[in-house]
Design a protein around this motif. Structure first.
Motif, PDB file in Angstrom:
ATOM      1  N   SER A 141       0.823  -1.208   0.000  1.00  0.00           N
ATOM      2  CA  SER A 141       0.000   0.000   0.000  1.00  0.00           C
ATOM      3  C   SER A 141       0.858   1.259   0.000  1.00  0.00           C
ATOM      4  O   SER A 141       0.543   2.244  -0.670  1.00  0.00           O
ATOM      5  N   VAL A 142       1.964   1.229   0.752  1.00  0.00           N
ATOM      6  CA  VAL A 142       2.868   2.384   0.801  1.00  0.00           C
ATOM      7  C   VAL A 142       3.618   2.539  -0.520  1.00  0.00           C
ATOM      8  O   VAL A 142       3.861   3.653  -0.991  1.00  0.00           O
ATOM      9  N   ALA A 143       3.979   1.415  -1.138  1.00  0.00           N
ATOM     10  CA  ALA A 143       4.760   1.459  -2.376  1.00  0.00           C
ATOM     11  C   ALA A 143       3.939   1.946  -3.566  1.00  0.00           C
ATOM     12  O   ALA A 143       4.393   2.795  -4.343  1.00  0.00           O
ATOM     13  N   HIS A 144       2.723   1.416  -3.713  1.00  0.00           N
ATOM     14  CA  HIS A 144       1.946   1.789  -4.903  1.00  0.00           C
ATOM     15  C   HIS A 144       0.442   1.613  -4.694  1.00  0.00           C
ATOM     16  O   HIS A 144      -0.299   1.349  -5.642  1.00  0.00           O
ATOM     17  N   GLY A 145      -0.019   1.759  -3.473  1.00  0.00           N
ATOM     18  CA  GLY A 145      -1.432   1.552  -3.190  1.00  0.00           C
ATOM     19  C   GLY A 145      -2.094   2.748  -2.539  1.00  0.00           C
ATOM     20  O   GLY A 145      -1.623   3.881  -2.647  1.00  0.00           O
ATOM     21  N   PRO A 146      -3.201   2.513  -1.835  1.00  0.00           N
ATOM     22  CA  PRO A 146      -3.987   3.607  -1.257  1.00  0.00           C
ATOM     23  C   PRO A 146      -3.249   4.449  -0.217  1.00  0.00           C
ATOM     24  O   PRO A 146      -3.502   5.647  -0.116  1.00  0.00           O
ATOM     25  N   LEU A 147      -2.335   3.858   0.549  1.00  0.00           N
ATOM     26  CA  LEU A 147      -1.582   4.672   1.509  1.00  0.00           C
ATOM     27  C   LEU A 147      -0.643   5.634   0.784  1.00  0.00           C
ATOM     28  O   LEU A 147      -0.482   6.791   1.191  1.00  0.00           O
ATOM     29  N   HIS A 148      -0.036   5.158  -0.289  1.00  0.00           N
ATOM     30  CA  HIS A 148       0.818   6.026  -1.114  1.00  0.00           C
ATOM     31  C   HIS A 148       0.000   7.188  -1.671  1.00  0.00           C
ATOM     32  O   HIS A 148       0.426   8.349  -1.626  1.00  0.00           O
ATOM     33  N   GLU A 149      -1.188   6.875  -2.169  1.00  0.00           N
ATOM     34  CA  GLU A 149      -2.054   7.900  -2.746  1.00  0.00           C
ATOM     35  C   GLU A 149      -2.563   8.875  -1.682  1.00  0.00           C
ATOM     36  O   GLU A 149      -2.845  10.038  -1.980  1.00  0.00           O
ATOM     37  N   ALA A 150      -2.656   8.404  -0.435  1.00  0.00           N
ATOM     38  CA  ALA A 150      -3.145   9.259   0.649  1.00  0.00           C
ATOM     39  C   ALA A 150      -2.074  10.204   1.181  1.00  0.00           C
ATOM     40  O   ALA A 150      -2.376  11.106   1.957  1.00  0.00           O
ATOM     41  N   GLY A 151      -0.815   9.988   0.781  1.00  0.00           N
ATOM     42  CA  GLY A 151       0.249  10.886   1.211  1.00  0.00           C
ATOM     43  C   GLY A 151       1.246  10.295   2.184  1.00  0.00           C
ATOM     44  O   GLY A 151       2.048  11.022   2.772  1.00  0.00           O
ATOM     45  N   VAL A 152       1.227   8.970   2.347  1.00  0.00           N
ATOM     46  CA  VAL A 152       2.200   8.323   3.233  1.00  0.00           C
ATOM     47  C   VAL A 152       3.554   8.268   2.536  1.00  0.00           C
ATOM     48  O   VAL A 152       3.647   7.865   1.377  1.00  0.00           O
ATOM     49  N   THR A 153       4.601   8.672   3.242  1.00  0.00           N
ATOM     50  CA  THR A 153       5.937   8.707   2.652  1.00  0.00           C
ATOM     51  C   THR A 153       6.687   7.396   2.837  1.00  0.00           C
ATOM     52  O   THR A 153       7.364   6.926   1.925  1.00  0.00           O
ATOM     53  N   ASN A 154       6.588   6.803   4.011  1.00  0.00           N
ATOM     54  CA  ASN A 154       7.237   5.522   4.274  1.00  0.00           C
ATOM     55  C   ASN A 154       6.634   4.900   5.527  1.00  0.00           C
ATOM     56  O   ASN A 154       5.805   5.521   6.200  1.00  0.00           O
ATOM     57  N   ALA A 155       7.063   3.682   5.817  1.00  0.00           N
ATOM     58  CA  ALA A 155       6.542   2.976   6.989  1.00  0.00           C
ATOM     59  C   ALA A 155       7.628   2.073   7.549  1.00  0.00           C
ATOM     60  O   ALA A 155       8.589   1.723   6.859  1.00  0.00           O
ATOM     61  N   ARG A 185      -6.630  12.381   8.906  1.00  0.00           N
ATOM     62  CA  ARG A 185      -7.948  11.780   8.688  1.00  0.00           C
ATOM     63  C   ARG A 185      -7.942  10.913   7.431  1.00  0.00           C
ATOM     64  O   ARG A 185      -8.492   9.812   7.415  1.00  0.00           O
ATOM     65  N   LYS A 186      -7.298  11.405   6.379  1.00  0.00           N
ATOM     66  CA  LYS A 186      -7.251  10.663   5.117  1.00  0.00           C
ATOM     67  C   LYS A 186      -6.502   9.335   5.286  1.00  0.00           C
ATOM     68  O   LYS A 186      -6.974   8.279   4.861  1.00  0.00           O
ATOM     69  N   VAL A 187      -5.341   9.388   5.936  1.00  0.00           N
ATOM     70  CA  VAL A 187      -4.535   8.176   6.120  1.00  0.00           C
ATOM     71  C   VAL A 187      -5.223   7.206   7.076  1.00  0.00           C
ATOM     72  O   VAL A 187      -5.252   5.992   6.834  1.00  0.00           O
ATOM     73  N   ALA A 188      -5.792   7.733   8.155  1.00  0.00           N
ATOM     74  CA  ALA A 188      -6.486   6.875   9.119  1.00  0.00           C
ATOM     75  C   ALA A 188      -7.678   6.179   8.470  1.00  0.00           C
ATOM     76  O   ALA A 188      -7.957   5.003   8.745  1.00  0.00           O
ATOM     77  N   THR A 189      -8.381   6.889   7.596  1.00  0.00           N
ATOM     78  CA  THR A 189      -9.529   6.303   6.911  1.00  0.00           C
ATOM     79  C   THR A 189      -9.092   5.169   5.989  1.00  0.00           C
ATOM     80  O   THR A 189      -9.752   4.127   5.902  1.00  0.00           O
ATOM     81  N   VAL A 190      -7.960   5.348   5.305  1.00  0.00           N
ATOM     82  CA  VAL A 190      -7.427   4.280   4.449  1.00  0.00           C
ATOM     83  C   VAL A 190      -7.063   3.063   5.298  1.00  0.00           C
ATOM     84  O   VAL A 190      -7.365   1.922   4.934  1.00  0.00           O
ATOM     85  N   LEU A 191      -6.414   3.294   6.427  1.00  0.00           N
ATOM     86  CA  LEU A 191      -6.037   2.179   7.299  1.00  0.00           C
ATOM     87  C   LEU A 191      -7.270   1.419   7.775  1.00  0.00           C
ATOM     88  O   LEU A 191      -7.275   0.183   7.824  1.00  0.00           O
ATOM     89  N   LEU A 192      -8.321   2.149   8.111  1.00  0.00           N
ATOM     90  CA  LEU A 192      -9.541   1.516   8.604  1.00  0.00           C
ATOM     91  C   LEU A 192     -10.315   0.813   7.493  1.00  0.00           C
ATOM     92  O   LEU A 192     -10.675  -0.362   7.613  1.00  0.00           O
ATOM     93  N   ASP A 194      -9.528   0.338   4.033  1.00  0.00           N
ATOM     94  CA  ASP A 194      -8.844  -0.502   3.047  1.00  0.00           C
ATOM     95  C   ASP A 194      -8.077  -1.658   3.673  1.00  0.00           C
ATOM     96  O   ASP A 194      -7.873  -2.686   3.027  1.00  0.00           O
ATOM     97  N   HIS A 195      -7.638  -1.478   4.918  1.00  0.00           N
ATOM     98  CA  HIS A 195      -6.786  -2.498   5.526  1.00  0.00           C
ATOM     99  C   HIS A 195      -7.326  -3.059   6.838  1.00  0.00           C
ATOM    100  O   HIS A 195      -6.727  -3.971   7.402  1.00  0.00           O
ATOM    101  N   GLY A 196      -8.421  -2.518   7.334  1.00  0.00           N
ATOM    102  CA  GLY A 196      -8.994  -3.043   8.566  1.00  0.00           C
ATOM    103  C   GLY A 196      -8.111  -2.845   9.776  1.00  0.00           C
ATOM    104  O   GLY A 196      -8.148  -3.627  10.720  1.00  0.00           O
ATOM    105  N   LEU A 197      -7.299  -1.795   9.759  1.00  0.00           N
ATOM    106  CA  LEU A 197      -6.353  -1.540  10.843  1.00  0.00           C
ATOM    107  C   LEU A 197      -6.755  -0.291  11.617  1.00  0.00           C
ATOM    108  O   LEU A 197      -7.147   0.713  11.028  1.00  0.00           O
ATOM    109  N   ASP A 198      -6.628  -0.375  12.916  1.00  0.00           N
ATOM    110  CA  ASP A 198      -7.113   0.672  13.808  1.00  0.00           C
ATOM    111  C   ASP A 198      -5.931   1.383  14.462  1.00  0.00           C
ATOM    112  O   ASP A 198      -5.416   0.926  15.481  1.00  0.00           O
TER     113      ASP A 198
END
Length: 303
Positions: A141-155, A185-192, A194-198
């Protein structure tokens, strides 16, 4: 110093999937490395002297704020004239500590914005039996998925602790501004969704440099935002409760039988044939995660 062996970037000699397979948190230990990374290098690692100076200045100014807060909190704790619980018009120790903590947090935010050292992360904890699957999801997700699109730089994820292999693994999802509520809010929403993570909340990197955690003597709250604060506009508990109540009422109304009458059989038959089935609301990713079925229906499901 980051070990490049445990830091994947798009130019890495390993493909993303090979890296995720070879650097699984379940088999990498803290004896090997402190963290396993993925994504582009952070600005702290690649920002040059200007960034280093900004970080140093922020730490210096922040330390003054935190040291001052620590002294004042200790004074409150040792003052026998301040009650534990508010009474007779006197404020409680907690009330006074909270006020000082809020003021200090605002000062630290001002330092962050003034120096430009705004980076931070969202954090979450995952049990050992799920860590590899979650790391694969996060990595892609960070490399080429929704987290990348949401503005996540790395993990990054913590490896297995040899002294406590059953301990949960900490994930840090990095963003450019730990005080940008829209970005959080955008990144947290993707985690919730798209990935089911809280995630537990967001935290400024400055807090880490200052050693602020849940056991810090200043008793400053270790997160800049809790999840409920960041998502309040979208996931207000009161709004959600009312929405569920309305849905339940509608479902109950749809299920009511028609009162007997001259044409009741005919009308019941008509309703039975004309009535469209009510579609069930699909489970959210967060619900599936809590039920241990977080990858249900996912194209990236681990086989």
């Amino acid at each position: 110093m980051i070990d490049e062996k445990y830091y994947w970037t798009p130019g890495n000699e390993l493909t993303l999937d090979n890296y995720l397979q070879k650097r699984r948190p379940s088999i990498v230990t803290k004896d090997d490395t402190e963290w396993i990374y993925i994504g582009k290098p952070s600005s702290e690692d690649s920002g040059g002297e200007t960034k280093v100076d900004a970080i140093a200045k922020a730490i210096c100014l922040g330390k003054v704020v935190v040291d001052k807060l620590t002294v004042r909190v200790k004074a409150i704790e040792s003052d026998s004239n301040i009650p534990r619980n508010a009474k007779n018009g006197k404020r409680s120790k907690k009330s006074m500590r909270d006020e000082l903590g809020n003021d200090a947090a605002k000062e630290l935010q001002k330092i962050v914005m003034t120096t430009g050292y705004t980076e931070g992360k969202l954090m979450l904890f995952v049990p050992p039996e799920q860590v590899d699957a979650v790391w694969t999801q996060i990595g892609r997700s960070v490399a080429h998925g929704p987290l990348h699109e949401a503005g996540v730089t790395n993990a990054k994820v913590s490896p297995t602790r040899t002294d406590s292999p059953s301990s949960k693994h900490l994930f840090c999802i990095y963003i450019d501004n730990a005080y940008d509520t829209g970005l959080i809010r955008k990144v947290a929403t993707v985690l919730l969704k798209d990935h089911g993570l809280d995630p537990t909340g967001a935290k400024s990197n400055l807090y880490n440099h200052l050693g602020i955690d849940s056991s810090h003597p200043s008793q400053l709250r270790p997160t800049t935002f809790r999840l409920d604060e960041a998502l309040k506009a979208q996931y207000d508990p009161k709004v959600e409760k009312e929405r569920n109540k309305t849905a339940a009422t509608a479902a109950a109304t749809d299920g009511q039988s028609i009162k007997p009458g001259a044409n009741s059989a005919k009308r019941q038959h008509s309703n039975a044939t004309d009535k469209k089935p009510v579609a069930k609301r699909p489970k959210t990713a967060a619900t599936m995660y809590k039920e241990g079925d977080m990858f249900a229906g996912s194209d990236d499901e681990e086989k």
